[in-house]
Design a protein around this motif. Structure first.
Motif, PDB file in Angstrom:
ATOM      1  N   ALA A 129      24.943 -16.407  23.878  1.00  0.00           N
ATOM      2  CA  ALA A 129      23.942 -17.260  23.230  1.00  0.00           C
ATOM      3  C   ALA A 129      24.466 -17.782  21.898  1.00  0.00           C
ATOM      4  O   ALA A 129      24.297 -18.969  21.562  1.00  0.00           O
ATOM      5  N   LYS A 130      25.131 -16.920  21.133  1.00  0.00           N
ATOM      6  CA  LYS A 130      25.738 -17.354  19.867  1.00  0.00           C
ATOM      7  C   LYS A 130      26.806 -18.416  20.118  1.00  0.00           C
ATOM      8  O   LYS A 130      26.903 -19.400  19.371  1.00  0.00           O
ATOM      9  N   ALA A 131      27.596 -18.228  21.185  1.00  0.00           N
ATOM     10  CA  ALA A 131      28.645 -19.207  21.506  1.00  0.00           C
ATOM     11  C   ALA A 131      28.036 -20.553  21.862  1.00  0.00           C
ATOM     12  O   ALA A 131      28.513 -21.605  21.407  1.00  0.00           O
ATOM     13  N   ILE A 132      26.994 -20.545  22.674  1.00  0.00           N
ATOM     14  CA  ILE A 132      26.312 -21.797  23.056  1.00  0.00           C
ATOM     15  C   ILE A 132      25.805 -22.530  21.816  1.00  0.00           C
ATOM     16  O   ILE A 132      25.964 -23.752  21.674  1.00  0.00           O
ATOM     17  N   LYS A 133      25.203 -21.765  20.914  1.00  0.00           N
ATOM     18  CA  LYS A 133      24.662 -22.368  19.694  1.00  0.00           C
ATOM     19  C   LYS A 133      25.785 -22.954  18.835  1.00  0.00           C
ATOM     20  O   LYS A 133      25.694 -24.088  18.343  1.00  0.00           O
ATOM     21  N   PRO A 322      19.093 -29.741  28.688  1.00  0.00           N
ATOM     22  CA  PRO A 322      19.046 -29.990  27.245  1.00  0.00           C
ATOM     23  C   PRO A 322      17.862 -29.277  26.601  1.00  0.00           C
ATOM     24  O   PRO A 322      16.735 -29.316  27.111  1.00  0.00           O
ATOM     25  N   ILE A 323      18.118 -28.592  25.491  1.00  0.00           N
ATOM     26  CA  ILE A 323      17.085 -27.850  24.779  1.00  0.00           C
ATOM     27  C   ILE A 323      17.158 -28.197  23.294  1.00  0.00           C
ATOM     28  O   ILE A 323      18.162 -28.744  22.825  1.00  0.00           O
ATOM     29  N   PRO A 324      16.108 -27.907  22.512  1.00  0.00           N
ATOM     30  CA  PRO A 324      16.109 -28.307  21.096  1.00  0.00           C
ATOM     31  C   PRO A 324      17.277 -27.727  20.318  1.00  0.00           C
ATOM     32  O   PRO A 324      17.696 -26.582  20.526  1.00  0.00           O
ATOM     33  N   GLY A 325      17.804 -28.517  19.388  1.00  0.00           N
ATOM     34  CA  GLY A 325      18.965 -28.098  18.623  1.00  0.00           C
ATOM     35  C   GLY A 325      18.691 -26.938  17.682  1.00  0.00           C
ATOM     36  O   GLY A 325      19.604 -26.179  17.350  1.00  0.00           O
ATOM     37  N   ASP A 326      17.435 -26.805  17.240  1.00  0.00           N
ATOM     38  CA  ASP A 326      17.119 -25.736  16.289  1.00  0.00           C
ATOM     39  C   ASP A 326      16.670 -24.450  16.985  1.00  0.00           C
ATOM     40  O   ASP A 326      16.117 -23.550  16.343  1.00  0.00           O
ATOM     41  N   ILE A 327      16.905 -24.336  18.279  1.00  0.00           N
ATOM     42  CA  ILE A 327      16.500 -23.150  19.019  1.00  0.00           C
ATOM     43  C   ILE A 327      17.164 -21.897  18.437  1.00  0.00           C
ATOM     44  O   ILE A 327      18.337 -21.916  18.060  1.00  0.00           O
ATOM     45  N   ALA A 328      16.410 -20.824  18.366  1.00  0.00           N
ATOM     46  CA  ALA A 328      16.948 -19.566  17.850  1.00  0.00           C
ATOM     47  C   ALA A 328      17.882 -18.933  18.874  1.00  0.00           C
ATOM     48  O   ALA A 328      17.669 -19.061  20.081  1.00  0.00           O
ATOM     49  N   ILE A 329      18.893 -18.250  18.378  1.00  0.00           N
ATOM     50  CA  ILE A 329      19.844 -17.576  19.273  1.00  0.00           C
ATOM     51  C   ILE A 329      19.124 -16.579  20.162  1.00  0.00           C
ATOM     52  O   ILE A 329      19.450 -16.434  21.353  1.00  0.00           O
ATOM     53  N   LYS A 331      16.254 -16.822  21.483  1.00  0.00           N
ATOM     54  CA  LYS A 331      15.615 -17.520  22.605  1.00  0.00           C
ATOM     55  C   LYS A 331      16.639 -17.916  23.671  1.00  0.00           C
ATOM     56  O   LYS A 331      16.345 -17.869  24.871  1.00  0.00           O
ATOM     57  N   ILE A 332      17.824 -18.343  23.220  1.00  0.00           N
ATOM     58  CA  ILE A 332      18.873 -18.650  24.192  1.00  0.00           C
ATOM     59  C   ILE A 332      19.226 -17.390  24.962  1.00  0.00           C
ATOM     60  O   ILE A 332      19.361 -17.398  26.191  1.00  0.00           O
ATOM     61  N   ALA A 333      19.378 -16.289  24.238  1.00  0.00           N
ATOM     62  CA  ALA A 333      19.717 -15.017  24.887  1.00  0.00           C
ATOM     63  C   ALA A 333      18.643 -14.619  25.898  1.00  0.00           C
ATOM     64  O   ALA A 333      18.960 -14.114  26.985  1.00  0.00           O
ATOM     65  N   ALA A 334      17.379 -14.850  25.556  1.00  0.00           N
ATOM     66  CA  ALA A 334      16.293 -14.503  26.479  1.00  0.00           C
ATOM     67  C   ALA A 334      16.390 -15.307  27.772  1.00  0.00           C
ATOM     68  O   ALA A 334      16.153 -14.772  28.873  1.00  0.00           O
ATOM     69  N   LEU A 335      16.741 -16.592  27.663  1.00  0.00           N
ATOM     70  CA  LEU A 335      16.933 -17.416  28.858  1.00  0.00           C
ATOM     71  C   LEU A 335      18.079 -16.872  29.718  1.00  0.00           C
ATOM     72  O   LEU A 335      17.963 -16.784  30.951  1.00  0.00           O
ATOM     73  N   LEU A 381      10.458 -25.557  24.881  1.00  0.00           N
ATOM     74  CA  LEU A 381      10.539 -24.117  25.072  1.00  0.00           C
ATOM     75  C   LEU A 381       9.392 -23.452  24.326  1.00  0.00           C
ATOM     76  O   LEU A 381       9.102 -23.812  23.175  1.00  0.00           O
ATOM     77  N   ASN A 382       8.776 -22.490  24.952  1.00  0.00           N
ATOM     78  CA  ASN A 382       7.655 -21.802  24.302  1.00  0.00           C
ATOM     79  C   ASN A 382       8.165 -20.747  23.320  1.00  0.00           C
ATOM     80  O   ASN A 382       9.247 -20.227  23.459  1.00  0.00           O
TER      81      ASN A 382
END
Length: 382
Positions: A129-133, A322-329, A331-335, A381-382
């Protein structure tokens, strides 16, 4: 029907095995010629290796990056446009991936976040998730994530990138683009039962033709043939959009009631074609690689939760979303962990290729400058 990719897998012990890479490139060129002489369009040829941690076992990140850049220069000199260095399975290796991505242009790679035997690797999921961000922030429009994904329960010999990796002796596998056959079957029948029968017959005929040629190639060159990944690769051609094909059978749009049933039907057919199959061999629903999927995303007829639901009966997970640029790491990890949970529970290969779009929020349009992607609205994303 087009051949999306001929992917040759090689095992490296060192990035300096120039001759092995050269031989793989030459083999790909020869195979492409053989298929084109039989009337097939071959869109790409690719090379995938074993996990890069196995042959780049140096202690310095600087050395690793230098070796990979040298490897890319070799590939470019051999006219190789798609080269996958396999996956990372250690947090410290996953941490280097954004630097690899930023300093190369044709190198693809992935991270492993779980399998059926060992379960979910939560640390790898968080590092991924950190890498994606980071990749989204350090490449134009976040496009670098096109060359990276996280996966769970994926086996070697998937011909599609970025998930592809290799184990063992040199071999090859084939990925197809089957949208025209699906559209043909869907337009010949107006209900799901008849469509399933027609599509099965069409695929049996056409894929067996490919398989016969591939087996002869294997015998001629003494290189193992791993099979066809029967996955429905996407199309930027409106006439062959998978989403628009669905809508021929549905009383509604892709994402409405009936979408899950059609997804399950397509996967049943793809998995029971009587050829040697490999890889995902399921339905792909890559949002930004299909005109129809992008159009329906713009209309919000489906969301990320729907895509995860469809993954339970079909394809490869969350692809080019595509997901919002300000998404928290977190949240990415949860996905990623949701995806891995499905993969392990259902014992199927799934991956996630997510596109945080820097500076943009849900509902805004992407602005990719790529021949491989179509623009669409960023998912909420919720």
């Amino acid at each position: 029907m087009k051949i999306r990719t001929i992917t040759t897998g090689i095992s490296l012990q060192s990035p300096k095995e120039i001759e092995k890479i050269r031989q793989a490139a030459k083999f790909n060129q020869q195979v492409q010629i053989i298929f084109e002489e039989q009337g097939y369009e071959v869109q790409t040829t690719r090379i995938a290796t074993n996990a890069w941690e196995e042959y780049l076992a140096t202690s310095s990140k600087t050395e690793i990056l230098s070796e990979i850049q040298t490897l890319e220069q070799l590939c470019q000199s051999l006219d190789i446009n798609f080269f996958n260095i396999g996956y990372a399975n250690q947090p410290e290796s996953i941490d280097i991936i954004p630097d690899i991505n930023k300093s190369t242009s044709i190198i693809y790679c992935s991270s492993k976040i779980g399998d059926r035997d060992s379960g979910i690797n939560f640390e790898n999921a968080f590092e991924s998730a950190k890498a994606i961000k980071r990749i989204s922030e350090e490449t134009e429009n976040g496009y670098g994530n096109f060359r990276f994904c996280a996966w769970a329960n994926c086996q070697p010999s998937i011909p599609f990138f970025p998930t592809a990796y290799h184990i063992g002796n040199t071999s090859f596998a084939i990925g197809l683009e089957l949208g025209d056959l699906v559209m043909q079957a869907f337009t010949q029948a107006r209900n799901i039962q008849t469509t399933e029968k027609i599509l099965q017959l069409l695929l049996e005929v056409e894929l067996n033709k490919i398989a016969v040629i591939a087996e002869k190639i294997s015998e001629k060159f003494a290189i193992e043939y791993r099979g066809i990944d029967t996955s429905l690769a996407p199309s930027l051609d409106k006439e062959n959009s998978i989403a628009f094909a669905y809508e021929i059978l549905m009383n509604g749009k892709f994402g409405h009631q009936g979408t899950l049933a059609i997804s399950g039907m397509l996967t049943r057919v793809l998995k029971r074609v009587s050829v040697k199959i490999c890889g995902y061999s399921g339905l792909m629903l890559p949002v930004c690689e299909d005109v129809g999927l992008a159009a329906r995303a713009n209309e919000q007829t489906y969301d990320i939760t729907n895509l995860l639901l469809y993954s339970a009966v079909c394809g490869c997970g969350l692809d080019t979303v595509p997901i919002p640029g300000d998404i928290a790491i977190d949240k990415i990890a949860a996905l990623l962990i949701d995806m891995a949970t499905l993969a392990i529970k259902l014992d199927k290969p799934l991956s996630a290729r997510l596109f945080p779009i820097p500076g943009k929020k849900a509902g805004e349009m992407t602005t990719f400058n790529s021949p491989y992607l179509v623009d669409c609205k960023i998912f909420t994303l919720n």
